[in-house]
Motif scaffolding. Sequence first.
Motif, PDB file in Angstrom:
ATOM      1  N   ARG A 158       0.838  -1.203   0.000  1.00 54.91           N
ATOM      2  CA  ARG A 158       0.000   0.000   0.000  1.00 54.91           C
ATOM      3  C   ARG A 158       0.874   1.254   0.000  1.00 54.91           C
ATOM      4  N   ALA A 160       3.886   1.519  -1.203  1.00 53.13           N
ATOM      5  CA  ALA A 160       4.504   1.653  -2.521  1.00 53.13           C
ATOM      6  C   ALA A 160       3.507   2.214  -3.534  1.00 53.13           C
ATOM      7  N   ALA A 161       2.293   1.723  -3.488  1.00 51.57           N
ATOM      8  CA  ALA A 161       1.281   2.186  -4.449  1.00 51.57           C
ATOM      9  C   ALA A 161       0.970   3.664  -4.235  1.00 51.57           C
ATOM     10  N   ARG A 162       0.878   4.068  -2.975  1.00 50.31           N
ATOM     11  CA  ARG A 162       0.581   5.480  -2.689  1.00 50.31           C
ATOM     12  C   ARG A 162       1.735   6.376  -3.128  1.00 50.31           C
ATOM     13  N   MET A 164       3.852   5.767  -5.440  1.00 47.23           N
ATOM     14  CA  MET A 164       3.871   5.760  -6.905  1.00 47.23           C
ATOM     15  C   MET A 164       2.776   6.647  -7.469  1.00 47.23           C
ATOM     16  N   LEU A 165       1.606   6.601  -6.867  1.00 47.29           N
ATOM     17  CA  LEU A 165       0.516   7.453  -7.361  1.00 47.29           C
ATOM     18  C   LEU A 165       0.899   8.922  -7.214  1.00 47.29           C
ATOM     19  N   GLN A 167       3.891  10.305  -6.979  1.00 45.58           N
ATOM     20  CA  GLN A 167       4.990  10.711  -7.864  1.00 45.58           C
ATOM     21  C   GLN A 167       4.575  10.694  -9.330  1.00 45.58           C
ATOM     22  N   GLY A 201      -7.690   9.560  -4.321  1.00 43.12           N
ATOM     23  CA  GLY A 201      -7.084   8.258  -4.613  1.00 43.12           C
ATOM     24  C   GLY A 201      -6.054   7.856  -3.565  1.00 43.12           C
ATOM     25  N   LEU A 202      -5.350   8.846  -3.027  1.00 39.29           N
ATOM     26  CA  LEU A 202      -4.326   8.535  -2.029  1.00 39.29           C
ATOM     27  C   LEU A 202      -4.947   8.044  -0.724  1.00 39.29           C
ATOM     28  N   GLU A 203      -6.095   8.595  -0.382  1.00 38.87           N
ATOM     29  CA  GLU A 203      -6.707   8.213   0.891  1.00 38.87           C
ATOM     30  C   GLU A 203      -7.500   6.919   0.788  1.00 38.87           C
TER      31      GLU A 203
ATOM     32  N   ILE B 176       8.278   6.332 -14.747  1.00 39.80           N
ATOM     33  CA  ILE B 176       8.966   5.970 -13.509  1.00 39.80           C
ATOM     34  C   ILE B 176       9.260   4.479 -13.462  1.00 39.80           C
ATOM     35  N   LEU B 190       2.675  -2.598  -8.857  1.00 42.50           N
ATOM     36  CA  LEU B 190       2.512  -1.147  -8.774  1.00 42.50           C
ATOM     37  C   LEU B 190       1.453  -0.658  -9.767  1.00 42.50           C
ATOM     38  N   GLY B 193      -1.895  -1.483  -8.269  1.00 44.31           N
ATOM     39  CA  GLY B 193      -2.179  -0.655  -7.098  1.00 44.31           C
ATOM     40  C   GLY B 193      -2.482   0.788  -7.449  1.00 44.31           C
ATOM     41  N   VAL B 194      -1.687   1.334  -8.345  1.00 41.17           N
ATOM     42  CA  VAL B 194      -1.876   2.733  -8.712  1.00 41.17           C
ATOM     43  C   VAL B 194      -3.165   2.912  -9.512  1.00 41.17           C
ATOM     44  N   ARG B 197      -6.280   3.069  -7.514  1.00 39.91           N
ATOM     45  CA  ARG B 197      -6.489   4.361  -6.847  1.00 39.91           C
ATOM     46  C   ARG B 197      -6.852   5.451  -7.848  1.00 39.91           C
ATOM     47  N   VAL B 198      -6.274   5.394  -9.041  1.00 44.16           N
ATOM     48  CA  VAL B 198      -6.630   6.372 -10.063  1.00 44.16           C
ATOM     49  C   VAL B 198      -8.113   6.222 -10.399  1.00 44.16           C
ATOM     50  N   VAL B 200     -10.472   5.323  -8.432  1.00 42.02           N
ATOM     51  CA  VAL B 200     -11.233   6.007  -7.370  1.00 42.02           C
ATOM     52  C   VAL B 200     -11.227   7.523  -7.602  1.00 42.02           C
ATOM     53  N   GLY B 201     -10.068   8.036  -7.915  1.00 41.32           N
ATOM     54  CA  GLY B 201      -9.955   9.473  -8.158  1.00 41.32           C
ATOM     55  C   GLY B 201     -10.772   9.913  -9.363  1.00 41.32           C
TER      56      GLY B 201
END
Lengths: 204, 204
Positions: A158, A160-162, A164-165, A167, A201-203, B176, B190, B193-194, B197-198, B200-201
């Motif tokens: 989690r 790492a994914a956050r 990465m998102l 960055q 997305g981060l939360e 990256i 990754l 995971g990313v 979240r994207v 969701v965003g």
Amino acid sequence: MATERRAVTTGGGRRSYHHGALREALVDAGEALARAEGLEGVTVRRIAAACGVSAAAVYRHFPSGDHLIAAVAQRAREIMARDMFARLDSAAGRPPIDRLREVGESYIAFALAEPRLFSLVSMPMTTPPDRIDDPNAADLVRDIVLELEPPGEIDEARVAARMMLAQSSAHGLAVILRDFVPDPQARAMLIAGVLDRVGVGLEA
Amino acid sequence: MATERRAVTTGGGRRSYHHGALREALVDAGEALARAEGLEGVTVRRIAAACGVSAAAVYRHFPSGDHLIAAVAQRAREIMARDMFARLDSAAGRPPIDRLREVGESYIAFALAEPRLFSLVSMPMTTPPDRIDDPNAADLVRDIVLELEPPGEIDEARVAARMMLAQSSAHGLAVILRDFVPDPQARAMLIAGVLDRVGVGLEA
DNA sequence: GCATCGATGTGTACACTGTCAACATGGCGA
DNA sequence: TCGCCATGTTGACAGTGTACACATCGATGC
């Protein structure tokens, strides 16, 4: 502003055979050249000329021209990091998500304020930086992202994914805005809109 | 595979003064060279040599070497677009958010499968592409994002922010991962995971 | 069928690039 | 004071993009 030639012991600006602090001066000149003209203009011979020195002198301080450029890129990263730390100082105490946004805004602001220098920053690092222990943006992000974890149980995937998102979206946004969105107002709107959604997305 | 020289009317592989389809051949050779060696290896003279033609001949078909490289980049974008459309055909009928993910995965997969060619794709377009009406990734994303809008009332700012988030995160993630995450398994984790979240965003 | 013309190729040259080998300088320690 | 050696210079080489003058040849008009 071509760097003045100066000997180590000589106080005045008198020309001497040996420069005295050439390595620093080369990186300075490279930075100025990159700011003004971008990667195209950053050339071993021109940097050397800006320092009033022959091209071959460069190779006494860098194994190759790419290493010199890498040093300029590292310099640019340090400049960026300084602004990030300054912003973080001002945002001390605020929630992690707000501080992450601060870092992202700093990254994007630098990319748009110094687009040519930024193109060095975003180059893949062919040469490892001289000092490993200097302020590192990735570590910075990681520290803040860790605060989002529930205390006691850190889920590395989690984290790492956050990271990465955070960055990826900042970098991608910076690049796309720089290359395709010239209008400052449109840029500001998009930055706000995207970072809002990245926050969600981060939360998650 | 150097392109064989051939005259327009001559059937055989006989060498003739005029190539017959040099422009195509130059872009082909540029693509092959970019795949194999990246931007460094893509050079007017080497491309010309690969086509068995002098360097100056290039300037009968492109105003400058940069325009030739831009044509190769455009070619790479078309290859990417083909994969995107293929994936979208397979995903027809599924919700917009799933199809957006499909596009993002296609973008990232291409970047990681052909990292050197991808570095051309992600170059700022100095030269406008020859054909404006060809399959365009940005329009593609826009069409899908529009489906997320409530019927009857399209909020342009929201559309722009969603497009930008989709494109920024995919591009940033691709870059990256390409430069800093060599391990394929880590890459897959990754990406998943990313993109979760994207998603969701994007729906926020 | 034949001359000619324009599109497309070649050869050569110039200024620029990174990099190397051989040589010059001069600050600093013995 | 002498000599070492880090740091500079000069000149060369291969490779780069690009422009100019010239060569070639397919198509087109008579």
